[in-house]
Design an enzyme around this catalytic site. Structure first.
Site, PDB file in Angstrom:
ATOM      1  N   ASP A  12       0.820  -1.204   0.000  1.00 55.17           N
ATOM      2  CA  ASP A  12       0.000   0.000   0.000  1.00 55.17           C
ATOM      3  C   ASP A  12       0.859   1.262   0.000  1.00 55.17           C
ATOM      4  O   ASP A  12       1.971   1.270   0.535  1.00 55.17           O
ATOM      5  CB  ASP A  12      -0.899  -0.011   1.242  1.00 55.17           C
ATOM      6  CG  ASP A  12      -1.997   1.022   1.167  1.00 55.17           C
ATOM      7  OD1 ASP A  12      -2.404   1.386   0.045  1.00 55.17           O
ATOM      8  OD2 ASP A  12      -2.452   1.476   2.235  1.00 55.17           O
ATOM      9  N   ASN A  37     -10.556  -2.478  -6.555  1.00 58.20           N
ATOM     10  CA  ASN A  37      -9.700  -1.623  -7.380  1.00 58.20           C
ATOM     11  C   ASN A  37     -10.256  -1.390  -8.775  1.00 58.20           C
ATOM     12  O   ASN A  37      -9.829  -0.443  -9.463  1.00 58.20           O
ATOM     13  CB  ASN A  37      -8.295  -2.220  -7.497  1.00 58.20           C
ATOM     14  CG  ASN A  37      -7.476  -2.091  -6.232  1.00 58.20           C
ATOM     15  OD1 ASN A  37      -6.536  -2.858  -6.004  1.00 58.20           O
ATOM     16  ND2 ASN A  37      -7.816  -1.138  -5.375  1.00 58.20           N
TER      17      ASN A  37
END
Length: 246
Positions: A21, A69
């Site tokens: 991340d 996503n």
């Protein structure tokens, strides 16, 4: 400073999972588009794979692209998919050199045709490798995985293939994308966020969790070694007492 040789004397996780991340925020700090962060995160993947291999970690699972996503801007998605294809082509020799088998979990059938073709090619080419299994979680979501597993089990119950009385953790595990992988021992998340983000919810039931402020493009060998050292300093009781463990 932690060294690989020092840490190898201690307890090494068999299965390491990483939520990679912070690419977007890393790029934004530099006045760049988010894809710039993803491009620079590729080197961090190389470092993590190489260091894990040196440590003797048998299973490394990377959260590369979640089901959520797909809601990101099309430009970012297209750039990510192109980067994935290019990386797979470029790294296949390195995978062979290090005896690493590539694996993938998730709704990979939803990936663009070009990506899926390249992914399948590399998985086939490396399927005989035995030193490490590198798993990419692509179009992956743990709730979707569990829902799919329960539907498959329900269908088998309906068709008298499985008795409801025989449903246990083993049967559930056998219907997950990760049925050929052990449970996670250590889960690392970069970028300072303290969330699991729908990643391997079943498989991390007893995993040790490690959070670091470091953005993924800056994550290097020393950061991974620091996480492993933290893991080695923890007592894993699995519901037992310290006295029982010792």
């Amino acid at each position: 400073m932690n060294t690989i040789e020092d840490l190898k004397e201690g307890r090494i996780p068999a299965h390491l999972a990483i939520i990679m991340d912070g690419n977007g925020r890393w790029a934004k700090q530099r006045g760049k588009l988010r894809v710039f962060g993803h491009e620079n995160g590729v080197q961090s993947v190389r470092d993590a794979v190489e260091t894990s291999g040196k440590l003797g970690i048998k299973y490394l699972t990377l959260y590369a692209f979640s089901t959520e996503n797909w809601n990101r801007p099309k430009l970012e998605i297209d750039s990510l998919m192109s980067l994935l294809v290019a990386s797979l082509r470029k790294e296949v020799k390195t995978l062979h050199k290090n005896n690493i088998r590539l694996n993938a979990i998730g709704r990979i059938d939803s990936l663009p045709r070009k990506v899926l073709r390249q992914l399948n090619e590399v998985m086939e080419q490396t399927r005989q490798n035995t030193a490490m299994t590198l798993t990419l979680a692509l179009s992956y979501g743990s709730r979707e995985e569990l829902t799919s597993a329960f539907k498959a089990i329900a269908s088998k119950v309906k068709n008298n293939i499985i008795s409801p009385d025989n449903i246990d953790e083993t049967i559930i595990n056998d219907h997950l994308y990760t049925h050929n992988l052990p449970d996670v021992d250590l889960l690392i998340r970069t970028s300072g966020e303290h969330r699991i983000s729908n990643f391997l919810l079943w498989q991390i039931a007893y995993a040790e969790l490690y959070f670091t402020e470091t953005f993924w493009p800056d994550f290097r060998e020393e950061h991974l070694l620091e996480a492993i050292k933290s893991y080695q300093n923890r007592e894993r009781r699995f519901g037992k007492t310290s006295e029982q463990i010792h």
